[in-house]
Design an enzyme around this catalytic site. Structure first.
Site, mmCIF file in Angstrom:
data_model
loop_
_atom_site.group_PDB
_atom_site.id
_atom_site.type_symbol
_atom_site.label_atom_id
_atom_site.label_comp_id
_atom_site.label_asym_id
_atom_site.label_seq_id
_atom_site.Cartn_x
_atom_site.Cartn_y
_atom_site.Cartn_z
ATOM 1 N N GLU A 127 0.858 -1.200 0.000
ATOM 2 C CA GLU A 127 0.000 0.000 0.000
ATOM 3 C C GLU A 127 0.885 1.236 0.000
ATOM 4 O OE1 GLU A 127 -2.750 -0.269 3.279
ATOM 5 O OE2 GLU A 127 -3.645 -2.107 2.444
ATOM 6 N N PRO A 128 0.298 2.409 -0.270
ATOM 7 C CA PRO A 128 1.128 3.620 -0.286
ATOM 8 C C PRO A 128 1.925 3.785 1.018
ATOM 9 C CG PRO A 128 -1.067 4.118 -1.117
ATOM 10 C CD PRO A 128 -1.098 2.700 -0.657
ATOM 11 N N GLY A 129 1.325 3.441 2.153
ATOM 12 C CA GLY A 129 2.025 3.617 3.434
ATOM 13 C C GLY A 129 2.547 2.317 4.024
ATOM 14 N N ILE A 157 1.254 -3.022 -8.133
ATOM 15 C CA ILE A 157 0.712 -4.368 -8.309
ATOM 16 C C ILE A 157 1.083 -4.916 -9.694
ATOM 17 C CG2 ILE A 157 -1.374 -5.804 -8.212
ATOM 18 C CD1 ILE A 157 -0.422 -4.388 -5.508
ATOM 19 N N THR A 158 2.009 -5.856 -9.672
ATOM 20 C CA THR A 158 2.459 -6.508 -10.913
ATOM 21 C C THR A 158 1.304 -7.337 -11.484
ATOM 22 O OG1 THR A 158 4.684 -6.636 -10.030
ATOM 23 C CG2 THR A 158 4.193 -8.092 -11.876
ATOM 24 N N ASP A 241 7.992 -16.515 0.779
ATOM 25 C CA ASP A 241 9.121 -17.435 1.024
ATOM 26 C C ASP A 241 9.427 -18.267 -0.220
ATOM 27 O OD1 ASP A 241 9.649 -16.766 3.615
ATOM 28 O OD2 ASP A 241 8.719 -18.522 4.517
ATOM 29 N N GLU A 364 9.315 -7.855 -4.142
ATOM 30 C CA GLU A 364 9.190 -9.073 -3.298
ATOM 31 C C GLU A 364 10.101 -8.986 -2.070
ATOM 32 O OE1 GLU A 364 8.165 -12.871 -4.649
ATOM 33 O OE2 GLU A 364 6.969 -12.091 -6.289
#
Ligand code: CAA
Length: 381
Positions: A127-129, A157-158, A241, A364
């Protein structure tokens, strides 16, 4: 550990290499110039079984091992790192959360379509924050009757805007701070109140979509809750992971491509009466690059083999992602250096490798976060 691949894994490598050379390479320049999402390639990859490589056959996947999937991302990324991340996000964090945490109904509803490439998957955590501090996310999911009402926004968001399903993380319990009050949902693209926002103009990875998302009174049926309420953060972490091994493979692909181009160019380019490959300043540089690429390969395939053998991957994935992404960046920088002035032009692909490599150190989980994860394993396992 030895790096011997099975016959099946080598067949996967050959198939993806052929596909990348014959179908992807001719399109890379156009993808690059137009920043165009390669939808038709996703369809072809679906036909080849590449969109569901490690997904069990009972859910429409190829039923192959995790290492074969990593081979596919590695080979694809040598030609197009954009396509490499599209595949990695689709599989590791777009499809696997449903496979690992979904109920039977959710698995049957979504996985066959995702594995066939009919659907594309995305993962909406950031998110932005709330970037590195993912547990501070604010998107709210309020339970009303048999639905959850989502409000909030997501960034970076890919596959966003192109995906059919999004694994969305939102806070179901505002009383609980941090990781505990977070839940995961499967949100379909046409859900009312779910909007695709601005598409980012990025430094590199042209062709891979990166967008903002907003949820405005977005009603999602309770059957779309993935796992239990409050389990969302663990679902995110567990899939990262594994997802980070995919990013390591993408980084490895970029690094290997940069090395190959640098070696070939150094053998052809003559200065001071001989190929620059025979100048020690260049040949030693190539030797360093090759050694680091080899080390990145070992770490990446070691992490993949742990997953293939159902062993914990958290520490190995972070090590592989951190080292391979640094290697991609370093190798790309050195490849530009070997090409000299030509490397700084768009006439040669090394400047693209340079731009594509940077984000592997960021997404990631930044490499600073990978340090945090690795040291946590060292101190607490
Ligand atoms: N597996 C399962 N559970 C895990 C876990 C894991 N790997 N890691 C942590 N958890 C659990 C913990 O056990 C803990 O639960 P309990 O309290 O019940 O024990 C809970 O999650 C919170 O753990 P932490 O206290 O360790 O969490 P934290 O707030 O310190 O955060 C972090 C840890 C590693 C920094 C995490 O926030 C993180 O990974 N940040 C980076 C975010 C990230 O990678 N974003 C990527 C976005 S996706 C993307 O980039 C895709 C793309 O486009 C390519």
């Amino acid at each position: 550990m030895n790096l011997h691949f099975t016959e099946e894994q080598e067949m996967m490598r050959k198939m993806v290499r052929d596909f990348a050379q014959n179908e992807v390479a001719p399109e890379v320049e156009r993808m690059e110039e137009e920043d165009r999402f390669p939808r038709e390639m996703i369809t072809k990859m679906g036909e080849l079984g590449l969109m569901g490589i490690p997904i069990p056959e009972e859910y429409g996947g190829a039923g192959m091992d995790f290492t074969s999937y990593i081979i596919a991302i590695h080979e694809l990324s040598k030609v197009s790192a954009a396509l490499g991340v599209i595949l990695s996000v689709h599989t590791s964090v777009g499809t696997n959360p449903i496979l690992y945490f979904g109920n039977e109904e959710q698995k049957k509803k979504y996985i066959p379509k995702l594995a066939a490439g009919e659907y594309l998957g995305a993962f909406a955590l950031t998110e932005p924050g709330a970037g590195s501090d993912a547990a501070s996310l604010k998107t709210r999911a309020e339970k009303r009757g048999d639905t959850y009402v989502l409000n909030g926004s997501k960034v970076f968001i890919t596959n966003g805007g192109e995906a059919d399903t999004y694994i969305v993380f939102a806070r179901t319990n505002p009383e609980e701070k941090g990781a505990k009050g977070v839940s995961a949902f499967i949100v379909e693209k046409d859900t009312r109140g779910f909007e695709i926002g601005k598409k980012e103009k990025k430094m590199g990875l042209n062709g891979s979509n990166t967008v903002q998302l907003t949820f405005d009174q977005c009603e999602v049926h309770e059957s779309q809750l993935l796992g239990k309420e409050g389990e969302g953060f663990k679902i995110a972490m567990a899939n990262l992971d594994v997802g980070r091994i995919g990013i390591a493979a993408q980084s490895l692909g970029i690094a290997e491509a940069a090395l190959e181009h640098a070696v070939n160019y150094a053998k052809e380019r003559e200065q001071f009466g001989k190929p620059i490959a025979h100048q020690q300043g260049v040949s030693f540089k190539l030797a360093d690059m090759a050694t680091e690429v080899e080390a990145a390969k070992l770490l990446t395939y070691h992490a993949a083999s742990l997953k293939t053998n159902d062993l914990p991957t958290g520490k190995a994935a972070s090590m592989a992602k951190m080292f391979a992404s640094k290697t991609a960046m370093k190798t790309a920088i050195e490849a530009v250096q070997v090409y000299g002035g030509y490397g700084y032009t768009k006439d040669y692909p090394v400047e693209r490798f340079f731009r594509d490599a940077k984000v592997t150190e960021i997404y990631e989980g930044t490499n600073e976060i990978q340090h945090h994860v690795i040291s946590k394993h060292l101190l607490h396992d």
